[in-house]
Design a protein around this motif. Sequence first.
Motif, PDB file in Angstrom:
ATOM      1  N   SER A   1       0.037  17.053  50.387  1.00 17.55           N
ATOM      2  CA  SER A   1       1.231  17.866  50.136  1.00 17.55           C
ATOM      3  C   SER A   1       1.129  18.584  48.797  1.00 17.55           C
ATOM      4  O   SER A   1       1.511  19.756  48.682  1.00 17.55           O
ATOM      5  CB  SER A   1       2.494  17.004  50.173  1.00 17.55           C
ATOM      6  N   ALA A   2       0.600  17.916  47.780  1.00 21.80           N
ATOM      7  CA  ALA A   2       0.434  18.551  46.468  1.00 21.80           C
ATOM      8  C   ALA A   2      -0.538  19.724  46.559  1.00 21.80           C
ATOM      9  O   ALA A   2      -0.294  20.788  45.968  1.00 21.80           O
ATOM     10  CB  ALA A   2      -0.056  17.527  45.444  1.00 21.80           C
ATOM     11  N   ILE A   3      -1.610  19.554  47.318  1.00 24.80           N
ATOM     12  CA  ILE A   3      -2.582  20.641  47.482  1.00 24.80           C
ATOM     13  C   ILE A   3      -1.951  21.803  48.243  1.00 24.80           C
ATOM     14  O   ILE A   3      -2.079  22.964  47.842  1.00 24.80           O
ATOM     15  CB  ILE A   3      -3.861  20.130  48.182  1.00 24.80           C
ATOM     16  N   ILE A   4      -1.252  21.512  49.312  1.00 27.72           N
ATOM     17  CA  ILE A   4      -0.586  22.556  50.104  1.00 27.72           C
ATOM     18  C   ILE A   4       0.455  23.277  49.243  1.00 27.72           C
ATOM     19  O   ILE A   4       0.565  24.504  49.280  1.00 27.72           O
ATOM     20  CB  ILE A   4       0.060  21.978  51.380  1.00 27.72           C
ATOM     21  N   ASP A   5       1.219  22.535  48.464  1.00 23.19           N
ATOM     22  CA  ASP A   5       2.234  23.144  47.603  1.00 23.19           C
ATOM     23  C   ASP A   5       1.618  24.128  46.607  1.00 23.19           C
ATOM     24  O   ASP A   5       2.235  25.132  46.261  1.00 23.19           O
ATOM     25  CB  ASP A   5       3.027  22.076  46.845  1.00 23.19           C
ATOM     26  N   GLU A   6       0.406  23.841  46.152  1.00 22.97           N
ATOM     27  CA  GLU A   6      -0.276  24.731  45.204  1.00 22.97           C
ATOM     28  C   GLU A   6      -0.600  26.096  45.816  1.00 22.97           C
ATOM     29  O   GLU A   6      -0.609  27.097  45.120  1.00 22.97           O
ATOM     30  CB  GLU A   6      -1.570  24.087  44.689  1.00 22.97           C
ATOM     31  N   VAL A   7      -0.871  26.129  47.133  1.00 22.43           N
ATOM     32  CA  VAL A   7      -1.268  27.397  47.767  1.00 22.43           C
ATOM     33  C   VAL A   7      -0.140  28.035  48.569  1.00 22.43           C
ATOM     34  O   VAL A   7      -0.288  29.139  49.081  1.00 22.43           O
ATOM     35  CB  VAL A   7      -2.518  27.218  48.671  1.00 22.43           C
ATOM     36  N   ARG A   8       0.977  27.354  48.647  1.00 21.85           N
ATOM     37  CA  ARG A   8       2.080  27.816  49.496  1.00 21.85           C
ATOM     38  C   ARG A   8       2.653  29.174  49.086  1.00 21.85           C
ATOM     39  O   ARG A   8       3.144  29.912  49.909  1.00 21.85           O
ATOM     40  CB  ARG A   8       3.192  26.771  49.497  1.00 21.85           C
ATOM     41  N   GLY A   9       2.551  29.547  47.846  1.00 23.69           N
ATOM     42  CA  GLY A   9       3.180  30.771  47.368  1.00 23.69           C
ATOM     43  C   GLY A   9       2.482  32.065  47.763  1.00 23.69           C
ATOM     44  O   GLY A   9       3.012  33.146  47.522  1.00 23.69           O
ATOM     45  N   PHE A  10       1.329  31.984  48.362  1.00 24.14           N
ATOM     46  CA  PHE A  10       0.584  33.193  48.704  1.00 24.14           C
ATOM     47  C   PHE A  10       1.043  33.734  50.061  1.00 24.14           C
ATOM     48  O   PHE A  10       1.139  32.992  51.030  1.00 24.14           O
ATOM     49  CB  PHE A  10      -0.922  32.914  48.730  1.00 24.14           C
TER      50      PHE A  10
ATOM     51  N   ASP B   1      -2.323  24.699  59.860  1.00 22.82           N
ATOM     52  CA  ASP B   1      -0.914  24.844  60.225  1.00 22.82           C
ATOM     53  C   ASP B   1      -0.247  25.884  59.336  1.00 22.82           C
ATOM     54  O   ASP B   1       0.501  26.740  59.810  1.00 22.82           O
ATOM     55  CB  ASP B   1      -0.205  23.486  60.109  1.00 22.82           C
ATOM     56  N   TYR B   2      -0.543  25.841  58.044  1.00 23.33           N
ATOM     57  CA  TYR B   2       0.014  26.811  57.099  1.00 23.33           C
ATOM     58  C   TYR B   2      -0.446  28.232  57.450  1.00 23.33           C
ATOM     59  O   TYR B   2       0.358  29.163  57.510  1.00 23.33           O
ATOM     60  CB  TYR B   2      -0.404  26.439  55.675  1.00 23.33           C
ATOM     61  N   VAL B   3      -1.731  28.406  57.686  1.00 20.02           N
ATOM     62  CA  VAL B   3      -2.273  29.726  58.018  1.00 20.02           C
ATOM     63  C   VAL B   3      -1.700  30.210  59.348  1.00 20.02           C
ATOM     64  O   VAL B   3      -1.289  31.366  59.479  1.00 20.02           O
ATOM     65  CB  VAL B   3      -3.819  29.698  58.058  1.00 20.02           C
ATOM     66  N   PHE B   4      -1.647  29.346  60.331  1.00 19.24           N
ATOM     67  CA  PHE B   4      -1.170  29.754  61.656  1.00 19.24           C
ATOM     68  C   PHE B   4       0.312  30.107  61.648  1.00 19.24           C
ATOM     69  O   PHE B   4       0.760  30.943  62.418  1.00 19.24           O
ATOM     70  CB  PHE B   4      -1.456  28.671  62.698  1.00 19.24           C
ATOM     71  N   ARG B   5       1.079  29.480  60.761  1.00 20.21           N
ATOM     72  CA  ARG B   5       2.484  29.869  60.634  1.00 20.21           C
ATOM     73  C   ARG B   5       2.600  31.252  59.991  1.00 20.21           C
ATOM     74  O   ARG B   5       3.535  31.991  60.277  1.00 20.21           O
ATOM     75  CB  ARG B   5       3.276  28.833  59.848  1.00 20.21           C
TER      76      ARG B   5
END
Length: 177
Positions: free
Chosen positions: A64-73, A122-126
Motif C-alpha cells: 500500500s505504501a508503494i502504491i500510494d507513492e505512485v498513485r498521484g500520476f 489493478d491501478y493501471v487497468f483502472r
Amino acid sequence: MDLRVKRTQKNIKEAFYHLRKRKNLDKISVKELSERAMINKATFYLHYRDVYDLSEKLESELISAIIDEVRGFDLRKSKDEIRGFAEKLSRTIIDHTEEIKTLFSGYEDNHFINHLEDRLKDYVFRSFPNIPNNNEINIALTLYIQGAYHSHIRNIQINPDLRVAVTTNLFMRMIDT
C-alpha cells in the motif's frame, strides 16, 4: 488509536523485523516474538492470529505504501506522467529494498512481487479501463514490473540513479511499441 496500542504494534513490528532478518518466517515463534517486543503472548494475539498474519499485514502495508507513492500520476495525461510513474515506482522500490529483503527473503521472495504486480496492474487497468483484456499489455506490464523489481533487488551494487534510468527508459520504449 490509543498511544499504548500504537507503541505495542510498533514494538511487535520492530521485533518481527529483527527476527525476520535472522530467521525464516516458519522459524519465528510467537513466544520469541513476544519476548523480543516485551509483551506477553496474549497481547500479541489481541492484534494478530499468528506470525503469518503479522507478516501478511506488514506485506499489505508495504505494498500500500508503494502504491500510494505512485498513485498521484495521471497515466492518461501524457508520456511525462507515465515516465514520472515509472521513475517513482523504481525509486520507491529502491527506498524499500531493506524492508522487502527482510520480509520476503528466501521462499517468500516471489510472494511479494506477485502481490505488488497484481496491485499495480489493478491501478493501471483502472486508469485505462479498455486494456485489461489486452494480452500484449498484460504481458508487457508483467515483464516491466517483475523485471524492474528484480533488476533493482539483484543489482543493488549498481548506482540507484542508473538503475532508475535504465528501467524507466526500457519502460518508455515498451510504451512506444
